[in-house]
Write a protein that holds these residues in place. Sequence first.
Motif, PDB file in Angstrom:
ATOM      1  N   ASP A 210     -19.419 -10.797  33.615  1.00  0.00           N
ATOM      2  CA  ASP A 210     -18.700  -9.522  33.488  1.00  0.00           C
ATOM      3  C   ASP A 210     -19.236  -8.673  32.340  1.00  0.00           C
ATOM      4  OD1 ASP A 210     -16.780  -7.559  34.012  1.00  0.00           O
ATOM      5  OD2 ASP A 210     -15.315  -8.506  32.692  1.00  0.00           O
ATOM      6  N   ILE A 211     -19.493  -9.311  31.178  1.00  0.00           N
ATOM      7  CA  ILE A 211     -19.901  -8.531  30.005  1.00  0.00           C
ATOM      8  C   ILE A 211     -21.418  -8.401  29.888  1.00  0.00           C
ATOM      9  CG2 ILE A 211     -17.805  -9.227  28.790  1.00  0.00           C
ATOM     10  CD1 ILE A 211     -19.488 -11.131  27.109  1.00  0.00           C
ATOM     11  N   GLY A 212     -22.173  -9.114  30.732  1.00  0.00           N
ATOM     12  CA  GLY A 212     -23.613  -8.964  30.752  1.00  0.00           C
ATOM     13  C   GLY A 212     -24.364  -9.723  29.678  1.00  0.00           C
ATOM     14  N   THR A 213     -23.705 -10.672  29.029  1.00  0.00           N
ATOM     15  CA  THR A 213     -24.368 -11.514  28.036  1.00  0.00           C
ATOM     16  C   THR A 213     -23.681 -12.872  27.999  1.00  0.00           C
ATOM     17  OG1 THR A 213     -25.167 -11.598  25.745  1.00  0.00           O
ATOM     18  CG2 THR A 213     -22.907 -10.833  26.078  1.00  0.00           C
ATOM     19  N   SER A 214     -24.388 -13.870  27.499  1.00  0.00           N
ATOM     20  CA  SER A 214     -23.833 -15.219  27.485  1.00  0.00           C
ATOM     21  C   SER A 214     -22.620 -15.301  26.561  1.00  0.00           C
ATOM     22  CB  SER A 214     -24.903 -16.214  27.023  1.00  0.00           C
ATOM     23  OG  SER A 214     -24.377 -17.522  26.952  1.00  0.00           O
ATOM     24  N   TYR A 215     -21.511 -15.794  27.088  1.00  0.00           N
ATOM     25  CA  TYR A 215     -20.277 -15.956  26.321  1.00  0.00           C
ATOM     26  C   TYR A 215     -19.920 -17.433  26.307  1.00  0.00           C
ATOM     27  CZ  TYR A 215     -15.455 -15.411  24.745  1.00  0.00           C
ATOM     28  OH  TYR A 215     -14.282 -15.494  24.027  1.00  0.00           O
ATOM     29  N   ARG A 216     -19.814 -18.018  25.092  1.00  0.00           N
ATOM     30  CA  ARG A 216     -19.580 -19.452  24.984  1.00  0.00           C
ATOM     31  C   ARG A 216     -18.487 -19.795  23.965  1.00  0.00           C
ATOM     32  NH1 ARG A 216     -22.985 -22.720  27.339  1.00  0.00           N
ATOM     33  NH2 ARG A 216     -22.617 -24.390  25.830  1.00  0.00           N
ATOM     34  N   ASP A 217     -17.587 -18.863  23.731  1.00  0.00           N
ATOM     35  CA  ASP A 217     -16.507 -19.133  22.781  1.00  0.00           C
ATOM     36  C   ASP A 217     -15.385 -19.870  23.518  1.00  0.00           C
ATOM     37  OD1 ASP A 217     -14.679 -19.251  20.764  1.00  0.00           O
ATOM     38  OD2 ASP A 217     -14.888 -17.160  20.148  1.00  0.00           O
ATOM     39  N   PHE A 218     -15.622 -21.173  23.766  1.00  0.00           N
ATOM     40  CA  PHE A 218     -14.664 -21.979  24.514  1.00  0.00           C
ATOM     41  C   PHE A 218     -13.333 -22.118  23.773  1.00  0.00           C
ATOM     42  CE2 PHE A 218     -18.831 -23.941  25.886  1.00  0.00           C
ATOM     43  CZ  PHE A 218     -18.861 -23.284  27.104  1.00  0.00           C
ATOM     44  N   ASP A 219     -13.394 -22.156  22.448  1.00  0.00           N
ATOM     45  CA  ASP A 219     -12.157 -22.275  21.678  1.00  0.00           C
ATOM     46  C   ASP A 219     -11.259 -21.062  21.895  1.00  0.00           C
ATOM     47  OD1 ASP A 219     -12.881 -24.727  20.653  1.00  0.00           O
ATOM     48  OD2 ASP A 219     -13.757 -23.895  18.817  1.00  0.00           O
ATOM     49  N   ALA A 220     -11.858 -19.890  21.962  1.00  0.00           N
ATOM     50  CA  ALA A 220     -11.075 -18.666  22.177  1.00  0.00           C
ATOM     51  C   ALA A 220     -10.433 -18.673  23.560  1.00  0.00           C
ATOM     52  CB  ALA A 220     -11.960 -17.435  22.006  1.00  0.00           C
ATOM     53  N   ILE A 221     -11.161 -19.156  24.562  1.00  0.00           N
ATOM     54  CA  ILE A 221     -10.607 -19.250  25.913  1.00  0.00           C
ATOM     55  C   ILE A 221      -9.448 -20.238  25.932  1.00  0.00           C
ATOM     56  CG2 ILE A 221     -11.083 -19.857  28.319  1.00  0.00           C
ATOM     57  CD1 ILE A 221     -13.998 -19.070  27.821  1.00  0.00           C
ATOM     58  N   LYS A 229      -2.335 -15.025  25.037  1.00  0.00           N
ATOM     59  CA  LYS A 229      -2.882 -13.898  24.281  1.00  0.00           C
ATOM     60  C   LYS A 229      -4.358 -13.731  24.601  1.00  0.00           C
ATOM     61  CE  LYS A 229      -3.250 -12.060  19.577  1.00  0.00           C
ATOM     62  NZ  LYS A 229      -2.981 -12.316  18.132  1.00  0.00           N
ATOM     63  N   SER A 230      -4.758 -12.521  24.943  1.00  0.00           N
ATOM     64  CA  SER A 230      -6.135 -12.259  25.373  1.00  0.00           C
ATOM     65  C   SER A 230      -7.132 -12.500  24.244  1.00  0.00           C
ATOM     66  CB  SER A 230      -6.277 -10.813  25.853  1.00  0.00           C
ATOM     67  OG  SER A 230      -5.441 -10.566  26.961  1.00  0.00           O
ATOM     68  N   PRO A 231      -8.294 -13.088  24.557  1.00  0.00           N
ATOM     69  CA  PRO A 231      -9.326 -13.252  23.531  1.00  0.00           C
ATOM     70  C   PRO A 231      -9.950 -11.899  23.188  1.00  0.00           C
ATOM     71  CG  PRO A 231     -10.177 -13.905  25.672  1.00  0.00           C
ATOM     72  CD  PRO A 231      -8.718 -13.611  25.866  1.00  0.00           C
ATOM     73  N   MET A 232     -10.433 -11.766  21.967  1.00  0.00           N
ATOM     74  CA  MET A 232     -11.085 -10.524  21.541  1.00  0.00           C
ATOM     75  C   MET A 232     -12.578 -10.611  21.833  1.00  0.00           C
ATOM     76  SD  MET A 232      -8.628  -8.656  20.403  1.00  0.00           S
ATOM     77  CE  MET A 232      -9.515  -7.368  19.537  1.00  0.00           C
ATOM     78  N   ILE A 233     -13.085  -9.674  22.617  1.00  0.00           N
ATOM     79  CA  ILE A 233     -14.500  -9.589  22.946  1.00  0.00           C
ATOM     80  C   ILE A 233     -14.962  -8.165  22.701  1.00  0.00           C
ATOM     81  CG2 ILE A 233     -16.258  -9.873  24.730  1.00  0.00           C
ATOM     82  CD1 ILE A 233     -14.487 -11.928  26.069  1.00  0.00           C
ATOM     83  N   TYR A 234     -15.972  -8.020  21.882  1.00  0.00           N
ATOM     84  CA  TYR A 234     -16.437  -6.682  21.477  1.00  0.00           C
ATOM     85  C   TYR A 234     -15.284  -5.833  20.940  1.00  0.00           C
ATOM     86  CZ  TYR A 234     -20.888  -7.762  23.761  1.00  0.00           C
ATOM     87  OH  TYR A 234     -22.089  -8.339  24.134  1.00  0.00           O
ATOM     88  N   LYS A 236     -12.219  -5.807  21.523  1.00  0.00           N
ATOM     89  CA  LYS A 236     -11.149  -5.423  22.434  1.00  0.00           C
ATOM     90  C   LYS A 236     -10.552  -6.662  23.109  1.00  0.00           C
ATOM     91  CE  LYS A 236     -13.218  -0.934  23.634  1.00  0.00           C
ATOM     92  NZ  LYS A 236     -13.736  -0.095  24.749  1.00  0.00           N
ATOM     93  N   PRO A 237      -9.245  -6.649  23.400  1.00  0.00           N
ATOM     94  CA  PRO A 237      -8.642  -7.765  24.135  1.00  0.00           C
ATOM     95  C   PRO A 237      -9.228  -7.840  25.547  1.00  0.00           C
ATOM     96  CG  PRO A 237      -6.951  -6.386  23.116  1.00  0.00           C
ATOM     97  CD  PRO A 237      -8.238  -5.636  23.016  1.00  0.00           C
ATOM     98  N   TYR A 238      -9.621  -9.049  25.959  1.00  0.00           N
ATOM     99  CA  TYR A 238     -10.190  -9.233  27.293  1.00  0.00           C
ATOM    100  C   TYR A 238      -9.122  -9.828  28.200  1.00  0.00           C
ATOM    101  CZ  TYR A 238     -13.400 -10.596  31.017  1.00  0.00           C
ATOM    102  OH  TYR A 238     -14.035 -10.727  32.232  1.00  0.00           O
ATOM    103  N   ASP A 239      -8.791  -9.129  29.251  1.00  0.00           N
ATOM    104  CA  ASP A 239      -7.751  -9.571  30.174  1.00  0.00           C
ATOM    105  C   ASP A 239      -8.299 -10.660  31.100  1.00  0.00           C
ATOM    106  OD1 ASP A 239      -5.597  -9.896  31.803  1.00  0.00           O
ATOM    107  OD2 ASP A 239      -5.660  -7.898  32.709  1.00  0.00           O
ATOM    108  N   MET A 240      -7.769 -11.881  30.972  1.00  0.00           N
ATOM    109  CA  MET A 240      -8.229 -13.007  31.785  1.00  0.00           C
ATOM    110  C   MET A 240      -7.368 -13.232  33.025  1.00  0.00           C
ATOM    111  SD  MET A 240      -9.659 -15.957  29.199  1.00  0.00           S
ATOM    112  CE  MET A 240      -8.117 -16.825  29.299  1.00  0.00           C
TER     113      MET A 240
END
Length: 337
Positions: A210-221, A229-234, A236-240
């Motif tokens: 979705d964001i076009g780059t590798s995302y590996r913050d498993f703890d945040a997920i 509570k949505s994780p912060m990505i760039y 901004k809150p990311y709606d999962m």
Amino acid sequence: MESIVRAVDVGFGNTKYVTGATGADIRCSVFPSVAYPSARDLSAVPIDGLFYEVGPEVNLAADTFRATQMHDRYTETPEYLALLRGALNQMKVPAIDLLVVGLPVAAFLAKKAALEKAMTGRHEVGGGQTVTVRKALAVAQPQGALVYYASLHEKLKTIEHEQSLIIDPGARTFDWLVAKGMRLVQKKSHSINRGMADVLQAIATEISEDIGTSYRDFDAIDVALRTGKSPMIYQKPYDMTRLMPIARTIAQQAVSSMMQWIEASYSFQNIILVGGGAFLFKKAVKEAFPKHKIHEIKDPMYANVKGFQIAGMNYATSILAKEGQFHSTGATAGGAA
């Protein structure tokens, strides 16, 4: 003199351990199952010429690689030993009469003897300190939860005449154990690699696309799944929300695999759900057993290790204290049917 009994549950996600026990009051703590090796660090755990940073503040030593060992020979790795010794270090005792540890159900019979041997003896725990373990006892991880459940509900005697199913979704494995009384029914008990790690990886892959780059913050997920509570990505809150069906599907797959091993589910008097992933797998379990009450335990992450401690204290009282010596025996907590 009362025996010193302690318990450790080295999981793929977290290492849980008992720091002390007074009667029914069992005090536990936890740190991430992450071990970072270095060539020199006198305060870390020394193993085979390397020093492993482990413990509650391990994230301060973190690099970009999350050093986990998620495979079937996990208990034979230096990382496992480092985590175990890190837990021993936190217990603040120079010697332990009986140490109780756990194994995934699928590995229990094959690895029990070897793990007990490896745990027994003198352990260097860092900072020039050592802890001596005089005897070790390995049990199937969900068996600890059964002991803890029976103790909580004062069923240690009555449960001997009942059949139970203990379901333990952890970081890597989804374990289940069928027991008659306290004895494991090996042919109906098993583990599969379909735990929280699969959920986190699947969601991370979707976010990456979705964001076009590798995302590996498993703890945040993981935090987002547990808190809503949505994780912060760039920034901004990311709606999962749209990704939740993926998590539910993985849980359903794990439960469906378990159901292929279990016959006559109507015969279970107790179905107990524990483990760090219990919150996410609960719906799939309830759907699989619509006519049963699913028993949940407060602080399910500690259910196994607290049960290990209770089993160990009972063992020490009934076997070790009476005979005044350590020897191998078919202890209730480790038996198989």
